[in-house]
Design a protein around this motif. Structure first.
Motif, PDB file in Angstrom:
ATOM      1  N   TYR A 208     -30.064 -78.946 -16.230  1.00  0.00           N
ATOM      2  CA  TYR A 208     -31.474 -78.691 -16.532  1.00  0.00           C
ATOM      3  C   TYR A 208     -31.661 -78.615 -18.043  1.00  0.00           C
ATOM      4  CZ  TYR A 208     -32.210 -77.719 -11.600  1.00  0.00           C
ATOM      5  OH  TYR A 208     -32.297 -77.838 -10.231  1.00  0.00           O
ATOM      6  N   THR A 209     -32.887 -78.820 -18.480  1.00  0.00           N
ATOM      7  CA  THR A 209     -33.197 -78.779 -19.903  1.00  0.00           C
ATOM      8  C   THR A 209     -34.546 -78.125 -20.134  1.00  0.00           C
ATOM      9  OG1 THR A 209     -33.368 -80.130 -21.925  1.00  0.00           O
ATOM     10  CG2 THR A 209     -34.344 -81.027 -19.918  1.00  0.00           C
ATOM     11  N   VAL A 210     -34.730 -77.605 -21.347  1.00  0.00           N
ATOM     12  CA  VAL A 210     -36.031 -77.063 -21.750  1.00  0.00           C
ATOM     13  C   VAL A 210     -36.908 -78.223 -22.197  1.00  0.00           C
ATOM     14  CG1 VAL A 210     -37.235 -75.535 -23.349  1.00  0.00           C
ATOM     15  CG2 VAL A 210     -34.987 -74.886 -22.456  1.00  0.00           C
ATOM     16  N   LEU A 211     -38.117 -78.293 -21.671  1.00  0.00           N
ATOM     17  CA  LEU A 211     -39.039 -79.389 -21.997  1.00  0.00           C
ATOM     18  C   LEU A 211     -39.633 -79.204 -23.391  1.00  0.00           C
ATOM     19  CD1 LEU A 211     -40.887 -79.710 -18.571  1.00  0.00           C
ATOM     20  CD2 LEU A 211     -39.209 -81.289 -19.532  1.00  0.00           C
ATOM     21  N   GLU A 212     -39.517 -80.242 -24.201  1.00  0.00           N
ATOM     22  CA  GLU A 212     -39.978 -80.163 -25.591  1.00  0.00           C
ATOM     23  C   GLU A 212     -41.477 -79.900 -25.668  1.00  0.00           C
ATOM     24  OE1 GLU A 212     -39.712 -82.705 -29.778  1.00  0.00           O
ATOM     25  OE2 GLU A 212     -39.037 -83.602 -27.877  1.00  0.00           O
ATOM     26  N   ASP A 213     -42.257 -80.548 -24.822  1.00  0.00           N
ATOM     27  CA  ASP A 213     -43.715 -80.388 -24.856  1.00  0.00           C
ATOM     28  C   ASP A 213     -44.133 -78.947 -24.558  1.00  0.00           C
ATOM     29  OD1 ASP A 213     -43.890 -83.052 -25.399  1.00  0.00           O
ATOM     30  OD2 ASP A 213     -44.469 -83.660 -23.370  1.00  0.00           O
ATOM     31  N   SER A 214     -43.288 -78.219 -23.803  1.00  0.00           N
ATOM     32  CA  SER A 214     -43.655 -76.860 -23.408  1.00  0.00           C
ATOM     33  C   SER A 214     -43.443 -75.838 -24.521  1.00  0.00           C
ATOM     34  CB  SER A 214     -42.843 -76.440 -22.178  1.00  0.00           C
ATOM     35  OG  SER A 214     -41.475 -76.235 -22.501  1.00  0.00           O
ATOM     36  N   ILE A 215     -42.774 -76.247 -25.606  1.00  0.00           N
ATOM     37  CA  ILE A 215     -42.522 -75.317 -26.720  1.00  0.00           C
ATOM     38  C   ILE A 215     -43.807 -75.031 -27.492  1.00  0.00           C
ATOM     39  CG2 ILE A 215     -41.242 -75.004 -28.891  1.00  0.00           C
ATOM     40  CD1 ILE A 215     -39.523 -74.797 -26.406  1.00  0.00           C
ATOM     41  N   GLU A 216     -44.682 -76.022 -27.546  1.00  0.00           N
ATOM     42  CA  GLU A 216     -45.946 -75.858 -28.271  1.00  0.00           C
ATOM     43  C   GLU A 216     -46.762 -74.727 -27.661  1.00  0.00           C
ATOM     44  OE1 GLU A 216     -49.815 -78.538 -29.660  1.00  0.00           O
ATOM     45  OE2 GLU A 216     -48.150 -79.457 -28.547  1.00  0.00           O
ATOM     46  N   GLY A 217     -47.254 -73.853 -28.529  1.00  0.00           N
ATOM     47  CA  GLY A 217     -48.037 -72.718 -28.071  1.00  0.00           C
ATOM     48  C   GLY A 217     -47.210 -71.475 -27.800  1.00  0.00           C
ATOM     49  N   THR A 218     -45.888 -71.581 -27.916  1.00  0.00           N
ATOM     50  CA  THR A 218     -45.021 -70.409 -27.758  1.00  0.00           C
ATOM     51  C   THR A 218     -44.571 -69.927 -29.133  1.00  0.00           C
ATOM     52  OG1 THR A 218     -42.895 -71.584 -27.681  1.00  0.00           O
ATOM     53  CG2 THR A 218     -44.159 -71.463 -25.632  1.00  0.00           C
ATOM     54  N   GLU A 219     -43.813 -68.841 -29.151  1.00  0.00           N
ATOM     55  CA  GLU A 219     -43.241 -68.317 -30.401  1.00  0.00           C
ATOM     56  C   GLU A 219     -41.823 -68.854 -30.631  1.00  0.00           C
ATOM     57  OE1 GLU A 219     -44.572 -66.274 -32.841  1.00  0.00           O
ATOM     58  OE2 GLU A 219     -46.431 -66.780 -31.794  1.00  0.00           O
ATOM     59  N   LEU A 220     -41.490 -69.973 -29.967  1.00  0.00           N
ATOM     60  CA  LEU A 220     -40.161 -70.554 -30.091  1.00  0.00           C
ATOM     61  C   LEU A 220     -40.140 -71.690 -31.104  1.00  0.00           C
ATOM     62  CD1 LEU A 220     -39.148 -70.717 -26.322  1.00  0.00           C
ATOM     63  CD2 LEU A 220     -38.357 -69.062 -28.024  1.00  0.00           C
ATOM     64  N   GLU A 221     -38.983 -71.850 -31.734  1.00  0.00           N
ATOM     65  CA  GLU A 221     -38.752 -72.949 -32.676  1.00  0.00           C
ATOM     66  C   GLU A 221     -37.472 -73.670 -32.280  1.00  0.00           C
ATOM     67  OE1 GLU A 221     -37.497 -73.460 -37.371  1.00  0.00           O
ATOM     68  OE2 GLU A 221     -38.710 -71.728 -36.760  1.00  0.00           O
ATOM     69  N   VAL A 222     -37.519 -75.003 -32.243  1.00  0.00           N
ATOM     70  CA  VAL A 222     -36.337 -75.791 -31.900  1.00  0.00           C
ATOM     71  C   VAL A 222     -35.379 -75.811 -33.081  1.00  0.00           C
ATOM     72  CG1 VAL A 222     -35.480 -78.059 -31.201  1.00  0.00           C
ATOM     73  CG2 VAL A 222     -37.668 -77.226 -30.316  1.00  0.00           C
ATOM     74  N   THR A 223     -34.108 -75.494 -32.834  1.00  0.00           N
ATOM     75  CA  THR A 223     -33.101 -75.443 -33.907  1.00  0.00           C
ATOM     76  C   THR A 223     -32.035 -76.524 -33.776  1.00  0.00           C
ATOM     77  OG1 THR A 223     -31.778 -73.841 -32.639  1.00  0.00           O
ATOM     78  CG2 THR A 223     -33.400 -72.956 -34.202  1.00  0.00           C
ATOM     79  N   HIS A 224     -31.794 -77.014 -32.549  1.00  0.00           N
ATOM     80  CA  HIS A 224     -30.767 -78.012 -32.313  1.00  0.00           C
ATOM     81  C   HIS A 224     -31.286 -79.048 -31.307  1.00  0.00           C
ATOM     82  CE1 HIS A 224     -28.524 -74.452 -33.658  1.00  0.00           C
ATOM     83  NE2 HIS A 224     -27.523 -75.251 -33.993  1.00  0.00           N
TER      84      HIS A 224
END
Length: 388
Positions: free
Chosen positions: A291-307
């Motif tokens: 499974y993977t975290v969906l990139e589109d779902s990061i928008e609007g959260t307090e998360l930042e992609v690091t890798h």
């Protein structure tokens, strides 16, 4: 003895049986590692799966108890090109064949694993059945059609009770969703005082341990099958530094409002390239996830992609913009795999120490009283002692 492997698309492989006899079903996946078949077999994240090794020669260095990543294997089957029956390794205590027999795991060799892997890459992982019986293929197909993939694997592989691995350093709670022993080893090397707790431990129960940090371990299956863990993370986020690995990474993302989905054929092996977006450095990593975290779902959260994954661009690391919390999809504890990413454990401890410096000092007596009062009536004695 002959063995057969049938995929849900009707593809049939005939080979030679080793390990246990009988019949076993599961999701057929492949691992691209060259070494480390014992660690693969004993990784709880493979619970319910039939594992195909792409490297052709398996079993050549035998089995050593010290190299287990869990108390026992949870795989449902093992598929190899060539099975070596006589290992050559001074550390070997017994053979791969005897390990599979001990735990009732079916193995099949003399299979064209390159062809099998190409099928899985093209069509995606699929249900499969290994059998040493003489059942007609049509009957096996009916079994596969009626088969449901295993769910809620975490409850099958997590520890049932809390246990400690004492150390002189920071207290780290490891929430066991199917943890590999490598996580505890890497924390122990750094002197941590480790408390491992079951997957369904609540936020309040973790607070009573008074940890300096929380580790969310790896584990099998769909992260959405573990909603209680998402609630626990939401309750503790910001109170303690948090580090998530693999399934822990996905649960951390869900707790922060992101979403996850299943990959076509997953990432499994000790040779997957991952790019650190902060330094632009590429690390070779050990991975095992479907499974993977969906990139589109990061928008609007307090998360930042690091890798990110260099092969397919999927998310491999996250950090919280406001709180002391981060996660990676891959395995910094390796086993099997390279040690490029072990620095992440040091980063976690640096985060813990920085977090502690930012917090107001609490006298030890006040800590004792708070701990006692947070417990139920069973701790009345401790409460009386603390107040005294």
């Amino acid at each position: 003895m002959q063995a057969r492997l049938l995929l849900e698309d009707g593809t049939l492989f005939t080979g030679k049986a080793f390990g246990s006899e009988g019949e076993s079903t599961g999701e057929v996946v492949f691992n691209t590692g060259i070494t480390g078949y014992q660690e693969v077999l004993s990784d709880p994240s493979y619970c319910g799966q039939i594992v195909t090794m792409t490297y052709p020669l398996i079993g050549n260095y035998g089995i050593t108890r010290d190299d287990f990543e869990a108390i026992r294997p949870y795989v449902h089957g093992f598929v190899v090109r060539e099975h070596e029956e006589i290992p050559s390794n001074w550390r070997a205590q017994y053979t791969l064949d005897s390990l599979l027999k001990e735990y009732g795991i079916l193995g099949i060799s003399e299979v064209d694993t390159r062809m099998l892997t190409r099928i899985l890459r093209h069509h995606g992982t699929m249900k499969g059945i290994i059998t040493t019986s003489n059942k007609p293929v049509e009957e096996l197909k009916e079994q596969l059609n009626a088969m449901e993939l295993m769910r809620d694997q975490v409850s099958r592989v997590s520890t049932n009770s809390r246990y400690a691995c004492p150390g002189p350093g920071e207290t780290v709670v490891v929430v066991d969703f199917g943890s590999k022993s490598g996580i505890v080893r890497d924390l122990s090397k750094r002197g941590c005082n480790i408390v491992v707790v079951p997957h369904d431990t609540t936020a309040e129960q973790i607070r009573r341990i008074h940890p300096d940090g929380i580790m969310l371990s790896n584990g099998p299956g769909d992260p959405k099958d573990v909603p209680h863990a998402v609630k626990m993370i939401q309750d503790l986020l910001g109170e303690y530094p948090i580090f998530g690995i693999c399934l822990g990474h996905q649960l951390f993302a869900l707790a922060c409002g992101a979403d996850t989905s299943k990959l076509k054929f997953g990432h499994r092996g000790g040779n997957h390239p991952v790019k650190d977006l902060l330094t632009n450095r590429c690390y070779i990593t050990s991975q095992n996830h479907g499974y993977t975290v969906l990139e589109d779902s990061i928008e609007g959260t307090e998360l930042e992609v690091t890798h990110i994954n260099n092969n397919d661009g999927t998310i491999e690391g996250l950090k919280h913009k406001q709180h002391a919390a981060f996660s990676v999809q891959y395995h910094p504890e390796a086993a099997p795999g390279p040690f490029d990413s072990s620095y992440l454990f040091d980063r976690f401890l640096d985060m813990i120490r920085a977090f502690k410096q930012e917090q107001p000092a609490v006298p030890q007596q006040a800590k004792m009283l708070a701990a006692a009062k947070s417990n139920s009536a069973e701790n009345k004695g401790e409460l009386a002692y603390a107040e005294k």
